[in-house]
Scaffold this active site. Structure first.
Site, PDB file in Angstrom:
ATOM      1  N   SER A 146       0.839  -1.203   0.000  1.00 23.41           N
ATOM      2  CA  SER A 146       0.000   0.000   0.000  1.00 23.41           C
ATOM      3  C   SER A 146       0.877   1.257   0.000  1.00 23.41           C
ATOM      4  O   SER A 146       1.629   1.480  -0.939  1.00 23.41           O
ATOM      5  CB  SER A 146      -0.951  -0.050   1.197  1.00 23.41           C
ATOM      6  N   ASP A 220      -9.978  -5.961  -3.095  1.00 23.98           N
ATOM      7  CA  ASP A 220      -9.407  -4.875  -2.300  1.00 23.98           C
ATOM      8  C   ASP A 220     -10.378  -3.698  -2.285  1.00 23.98           C
ATOM      9  O   ASP A 220     -10.719  -3.146  -3.328  1.00 23.98           O
ATOM     10  CB  ASP A 220      -8.072  -4.452  -2.927  1.00 23.98           C
ATOM     11  N   HIS A 253      -7.196  -6.256   0.897  1.00 26.48           N
ATOM     12  CA  HIS A 253      -6.051  -5.386   1.167  1.00 26.48           C
ATOM     13  C   HIS A 253      -5.280  -5.797   2.422  1.00 26.48           C
ATOM     14  O   HIS A 253      -4.340  -5.115   2.820  1.00 26.48           O
ATOM     15  CB  HIS A 253      -6.561  -3.942   1.330  1.00 26.48           C
TER      16      HIS A 253
END
Length: 273
Positions: A146, A220, A253
Site C-alpha cells: 500500500s 481490495d 487489502h
C-alpha cells in the site's frame, strides 16, 4: 541502540531495536529478521515498507514470512512508517501524520522538521541495519504494501544502483492522481516537487531495468480509487521496464493477501540477490 526483542522463529531470529534518530530527531524502532546461518554465509538484505497506520511490527507478526526468508537465507529489515512522539507533528486524520510518513522528505511546515523518512531509511537506518548483519553480501532488494508499496517503487526507482529488485502488494503507484497521495503530497511537499516522488514519473525517466513484481487483490476495497495501476503499468511498458503484474481475484487489502503471496515475492527477490 537498545535490543527490545529477540525471538527465535523458523530457525531464524526476529529482533526489534530502538535508537535515537538524528535525522528524524526522535526515538525510532525497527525490526530485523536474521536467518539461521551457522556457516556464516554472506546474506542479502531485503527491505519491507509497511502501509498506513502500521509500525515496524505489523509485518513481523502478521505476514508469516520468516519461514521463507530463513529458507532463502535472506535478512529482512522493517522500518517504522513515520517519526513518532508527543513533540512530532501529527494530524487527526488516520492517513496523514504519524503512521503515514509516505517515505519521502517533507519540505513544508510543520512536517519538514521531522518527516525525512527517505533520508532516514537510505542513510541513517541503512548504516545501523548493515552493521547488525553478521556477513552482508552487498545485495539489496525492496518491497512493501500500500503506502509502503509506493515507498518501495519510489525508493527502488530512485536508487537503481542499490536495489536489485522491487516488489509491491497493492501499491499506491500513481500517488499524484489518487486521494491518499494528493493529500499527503499537498501537506508534505506543498505544490512543488511532486514528480520526483511519483513512481509514474520516475519510471518514465529511468534508464535502468530493475525488475518489478506487483500483486493486487481483486476484492481490495481501496481498488481502484486509491490503487490506480494502469498508468504505472503503461509507463513501465513504454519504457521497456521489466514488470510482472498479477491481479488476484478474491483477495483483499489485508495481511491475509500478503501471507498468501509473500513466498512468491521472496522467491522473486532471491533470483536477483
Amino acid at each position: 541502540m537498545e535490543l527490545l526483542e529477540d525471538v527465535k522463529v523458523h530457525g531464524g531470529f526476529q529482533k526489534r531495536y530502538q535508537h535515537d534518530s538524528k535525522v528524524l530527531e526522535c526515538p525510532m524502532t525497527f525490526s530485523l529478521f536474521l536467518p539461521d546461518n551457522p556457516q556464516n554465509e554472506a546474506l542479502p538484505l531485503t527491505w519491507w515498507l509497511s502501509g498506513l497506520t502500521c509500525n515496524d511490527q505489523n509485518f513481523s507478526t502478521k505476514a508469516a514470512f520468516q519461514e521463507h526468508a530463513n529458507y532463502y537465507k535472506m535478512a529482512i529489515a522493517i522500518p517504522d512508517t513515520s517519526p513518532r512522539g508527543e513533540s512530532i507533528a501529527d494530524s487527526n486524520e488516520w492517513d496523514l501524520g504519524q503512521g503515514a510518513g509516505f517515505y519521502l522528505n517533507a519540505s513544508q511546515e510543520p512536517w519538514k522538521h521531522h518527516y525525512q523518512m527517505y533520508d532516514y531509511i537510505l542513510e541513517e537506518l541503512s548504516k545501523l541495519v548493515i552493521d547488525l548483519l553478521p556477513n552482508f553480501n552487498q545485495q539489496e532488494a525492496i518491497m512493501g504494501h500500500s503506502m509502503g508499496g509506493f515507498g518501495a517503487l519510489m525508493i527502488g526507482l530512485k536508487n537503481p544502483e542499490r536495489f536489485k529488485s522491487i516488489s509491491a502488494f497493492a501499491p499506491i503507484s500513481n500517488p499524484s492522481q489518487v486521494p491518499w497521495g494528493r493529500k499527503a503530497f499537498t501537506a508534505y511537499l506543498g505544490e512543488e516537487s511532486w514528480d520526483e516522488w511519483d513512481p509514474v514519473y520516475l519510471i518514465k525517466q529511468s534508464t535502468a531495468t530493475t525488475p518489478i513484481l506487483i500483486t493486487q487483490g481483486g476484492a481490495d476495497n481501496f481498488y481502484p480509487e486509491q490503487l490506480h495501476e494502469e498508468t504505472f503499468i503503461h509507463a513501465a511498458k513504454q519504457s521497456k521496464h521489466p514488470i510482472q503484474y498479477k491481479y488476484e481475484e478474491g483477495y483483499d487489502h489485508s495481511y491475509y493477501m500478503i501471507q498468501t503471496f509473500i513466498k512468491e515475492h521472496l522467491s522473486f527477490h532471491h533470483k536477483y540477490l
